[in-house]
Design an enzyme around this catalytic site. Structure first.
Site, PDB file in Angstrom:
ATOM      1  N   CYS A  40       0.755  -1.212   0.123  1.00 52.27           N
ATOM      2  CA  CYS A  40      -0.151   0.172   0.166  1.00 52.27           C
ATOM      3  C   CYS A  40       0.957   1.479   0.210  1.00 52.27           C
ATOM      4  O   CYS A  40       0.747   2.105  -1.161  1.00 52.27           O
ATOM      5  CB  CYS A  40      -0.581   0.202   1.380  1.00 52.27           C
ATOM      6  SG  CYS A  40      -2.234  -1.290   1.171  1.00 52.27           S
TER       7      CYS A  40
HETATM    8  C1  UDX Z   1      -1.048  -0.151   5.315  1.00 52.42           C
HETATM    9  C2  UDX Z   1      -1.609   0.695   6.259  1.00 52.42           C
HETATM   10  O1  UDX Z   1      -1.551   1.236   7.571  1.00 52.42           O
HETATM   11  C3  UDX Z   1      -3.637   0.352   6.024  1.00 52.42           C
HETATM   12  O2  UDX Z   1      -4.880   1.358   6.340  1.00 52.42           O
HETATM   13  C4  UDX Z   1      -3.302   0.470   5.153  1.00 52.42           C
HETATM   14  O3  UDX Z   1      -5.003  -0.344   4.441  1.00 52.42           O
HETATM   15  C5  UDX Z   1      -2.343  -0.252   4.091  1.00 52.42           C
HETATM   16  O4  UDX Z   1      -1.747   0.123   3.815  1.00 52.42           O
HETATM   17  P1  UDX Z   1      -0.444  -2.231   6.121  1.00 52.42           P
HETATM   18  O5  UDX Z   1       0.989  -1.836   4.450  1.00 52.42           O
HETATM   19  O6  UDX Z   1      -0.709  -3.984   5.822  1.00 52.42           O
HETATM   20  O7  UDX Z   1      -1.218  -1.139   5.740  1.00 52.42           O
HETATM   21  O8  UDX Z   1       0.971  -2.361   6.835  1.00 52.42           O
HETATM   22  P2  UDX Z   1       1.936  -1.154   8.637  1.00 52.42           P
HETATM   23  O9  UDX Z   1       1.282  -1.876   9.305  1.00 52.42           O
HETATM   24  O10 UDX Z   1       0.505   0.336   7.743  1.00 52.42           O
HETATM   25  O11 UDX Z   1       2.547  -1.530   7.749  1.00 52.42           O
HETATM   26  C6  UDX Z   1       3.108  -0.573   6.437  1.00 52.42           C
HETATM   27  C7  UDX Z   1       4.432  -0.576   6.647  1.00 52.42           C
HETATM   28  O12 UDX Z   1       5.591   0.350   7.739  1.00 52.42           O
HETATM   29  C8  UDX Z   1       4.924  -1.777   7.350  1.00 52.42           C
HETATM   30  O13 UDX Z   1       6.757  -2.137   6.584  1.00 52.42           O
HETATM   31  C9  UDX Z   1       5.945  -1.738   8.930  1.00 52.42           C
HETATM   32  O14 UDX Z   1       7.474  -1.861   8.604  1.00 52.42           O
HETATM   33  C10 UDX Z   1       6.489   0.199   8.216  1.00 52.42           C
HETATM   34  N1  UDX Z   1       6.261   0.692   9.471  1.00 52.42           N
HETATM   35  C11 UDX Z   1       4.821   1.262   9.993  1.00 52.42           C
HETATM   36  C12 UDX Z   1       7.520   1.377   9.640  1.00 52.42           C
HETATM   37  O15 UDX Z   1       8.805   1.462   9.596  1.00 52.42           O
HETATM   38  N2  UDX Z   1       7.104   2.103  11.241  1.00 52.42           N
HETATM   39  C13 UDX Z   1       5.827   2.329  11.987  1.00 52.42           C
HETATM   40  O16 UDX Z   1       6.139   3.152  13.506  1.00 52.42           O
HETATM   41  C14 UDX Z   1       4.967   1.157  11.747  1.00 52.42           C
END
Ligand code: UDX
Length: 421
Positions: free
Chosen positions: A264
């Site tokens: 996403c």
């Molecule tokens: C995301 C959105 O959060 C969600 O609302 C949308 O509908 C789809 O995209 P997702 O990609 O499944 O969800 O996971 P998410 O928990 O958001 O993590 C995305 C990425 O960001 C991961 O690689 C995670 O490791 C990274 N991340 C997340 C960080 O590096 N730091 C953070 O504080 C949070």
């Protein structure tokens, strides 16, 4: 209600299964016989904790078909959950949206009942009004908001916690243009007891992009500050704990490290950037968010080089999925990290609890361990995904470069470097 779900990828399968749990009759419209035959036995073919159990529990209310027109005729509501992947230039590819709009439109032509179409797929603002609705109207010979209902209802599910997110969401966003559709959606979501934000269709589409852009921006911001902290000998986790206590800021999505991946954030940001350019706007912040994210994995390799001449050494990689509790490796930070290690002529031994097979497909020549323990025998260990089980390993006497902040490694490793702490 009788609901058809078009698109049985991650969003469609989770949404349909959760709606079945709320008591609705669900018809999944699938494109292949494998899914058609497996879903009724309680197997979603998607790795998401709790999904198959919930599917199995609700099988009495779930069916599958490959006949989309028949599904439309037999249901009152249709969710469009097909993929909107990136083109090579980062712009959004709407082929699947276009295709299903034609088929749904044709099916509506012979449907005597009032039907409501809800787009859940992530589409750029204006897509419903300028592409989907015109196709539906042309193919059906009917008028949207009069002869059939239409809404945009973006999803905010996170991989790994999607079921929890569905039932305990902060908000439900619906883009509506007529009171009847609004009423249908309010009734559908009423059991979730969540605030429903009703707005215009194109605003709802923009809310999805803005949410993902903001969260990605917060992460790249955390990483830029984290890189500064690292240089100054400050622990960025402590900094963000202190900063997050400010209610205007909040503590969530402030985990610094090696950046974001998944299906996403990178895709949606690139689509918004490409779209902004077609509108004559250079999106400087969004471009920088992607730039910072792309630079971040290399920090791990730089830190490793401070302690080891990588060539010919065995480097252990813990975690290949883009985040824990997922087998998804799309845009996983493990990809550029493994590429960089191979370029430095390292031998690699990698482990992931569930994503190994997906990764092996991309990197067939890397060695994959059967257990996390085996990886610890390497000359150095890189932590790329924060799987919970990595908190139970014995890191004593190890050289660890941590991209995700595993507390036990931080405490125990004889030589330990965090990317932003
Ligand atoms: C995301 C959105 O959060 C969600 O609302 C949308 O509908 C789809 O995209 P997702 O990609 O499944 O969800 O996971 P998410 O928990 O958001 O993590 C995305 C990425 O960001 C991961 O690689 C995670 O490791 C990274 N991340 C997340 C960080 O590096 N730091 C953070 O504080 C949070």
């Amino acid at each position: 209600m009788k609901i058809s779900i078009i698109g049985t990828g991650y969003v469609g399968t989770v949404t349909g299964t959760c709606l079945a749990e709320l008591g609705h009759q669900i018809v999944f419209v699938v494109r292949d016989t494998k899914k058609r035959d497996l879903i009724p036995s309680g197997k979603s073919l998607i790795y998401e904790p709790g999904l198959d159990q919930l599917l199995e529990k609700n099988l009495a209310r779930i069916s599958t078909t490959m006949d989309l027109p028949d599904a439309i005729r037999k249901t009152e509501l249709t969710f469009v959950c097909v993929g909107t992947p990136s083109n090579d230039d980062g712009s959004i590819n709407l082929d699947q949206i276009r295709d299903v709009s034609h088929t749904i439109g044709k099916s509506l032509a012979s449907d005597d009942e009032y039907h409501t179409i809800i787009v859940k797929s992530t589409v750029l603002p204006g897509t419903s009004e300028t592409l989907v609705i015109p196709i539906l109207e042309k193919e059906s010979g009917k008028n949207a908001f009069v002869d059939f209902g239409f809404s945009s209802n973006p999803e905010f599910l996170k991989k790994g916690t999607a079921i929890e997110d569905f039932f305990h969401t902060d908000r439900i966003v619906i883009g509506v243009n007529d009171p009847k559709t609004k009423e249908v959606l309010e009734k559908l979501y009423q059991p979730l007891n969540a605030p429903i934000f009703a707005t215009t269709i194109r605003t709802s589409e923009m809310i999805k992009y803005t949410s993902n852009s903001f969260l990605a921006t917060k992460i790249s911001f955390a990483n830029e500050i984290g890189n500064l902290c690292k240089k100054m000998g400050i622990d960025s986790y402590e900094v963000f704990k202190g900063v997050g206590l400010d209610a205007r800021i909040n503590p969530h999505f402030f985990r610094s490290g090696i950046g974001f991946g998944g299906s996403c954030f990178p895709k949606d940001l690139k689509a918004l950037i490409a779209h902004a350019r077609t509108l004559g706007i250079e999106p400087q912040i969004l471009t920088a968010v992607i730039g910072t994210n792309e630079d971040q994995p290399a920090k791990m390799i730089d830190l490793l080089k401070r302690h080891l001449d990588i060539a010919g050494k065995t480097i252990g990689v813990l975690g290949l999925a883009f985040k824990p509790d997922s087998d998804d490796i799309q845009e996983s930070r493990a990809v550029p990290i493994i590429q960089a290690l191979l370029k430095e002529r390292a031998k690699i031994i990698a482990f992931d609890p569930v994503a190994t097979e997906n990764f092996r497909y991309l990197f067939p020549d890397v060695s994959y361990a059967k257990t996390a323990r085996e990886v610890l025998d390497a000359d150095a260990v890189l932590i790329v995904t924060e799987w919970k089980e990595f908190e139970d390993l014995d890191y004593r006497n190890k050289l660890v470069i941590d991209g995700r902040r595993i507390g036990k490694a931080h405490k125990e490793a004889v030589t330990y470097e965090g990317v932003c702490w």
